[in-house]
Structures are given as structure tokens and as C-alpha cells.
Design an enzyme around this catalytic site. Structure first.
Site: not given
Length: 89
Positions: A47-50
């Protein structure tokens, strides 16, 4: 996929034609059904930064982490202060 891509980072972008409800990072329709089943991707999905606003304005980062893993992400990424990463004492 044909050249052996081993990892893909999802983005917090919406693709209404694929999933009108969730951004790609939180979408089972995109991460599992489209990417893995339709395109045949077998590598790691990160994931990209959550804790980015694109996610946190809709749900807390900890909930987003669970949703992203349930959607098919193999790894989740979170940035920010160390205290953000400590969920349980």
C-alpha cells in the site's frame, strides 16, 4: 506482468469503472480481482502510506490497514511519528 514485476505499490486513487466505492489501496475489486485474477500478478502488493489525507479523511489509518490487507495488500506502509505505529502497548 510479462516482464516479471515483483512488487507493485497501490495508489490512493479511485477508478470508478473498477470500484466506484473505494480507492485502489482499499479495494478488493482492484487489488485482488483485477490485479491478481485478471492480470495474473503474483508479486507483492504494497500500500501507499495509509496515514495520508486521501485515506485518513475517510477512515483512521488503523482501520485502513485492516481494509487494505483484506483487499489483498501483502504489505502496508505507514509514515509519521513512531507513536502512530504502536497500536498495542
Amino acid at each position: 506482468m510479462e516482464v516479471g514485476v515483483r512488487a507493485i505499490m497501490s495508489a490512493h486513487i479511485r477508478f470508478p469503472a473498477l470500484d466506484p466505492q473505494h480507492p485502489a489501496t482499499l479495494s478488493r475489486k482492484i487489488l485482488t480481482h483485477y490485479l491478481r485474477e485478471r492480470l495474473g500478478f503474483r508479486g507483492i502488493t504494497v500500500s501507499d502510506a495509509l496515514d495520508m489525507q486521501a485515506i485518513t479523511r475517510h477512515c483512521p489509518a488503523d482501520e485502513a490497514a485492516v481494509q487494505s490487507l483484506q483487499a489483498g495488500a501483502g504489505m502496508i506502509l505507514s509514515l509519521g511519528r513512531p507513536a502512530v505505529h504502536i497500536a498495542y502497548g
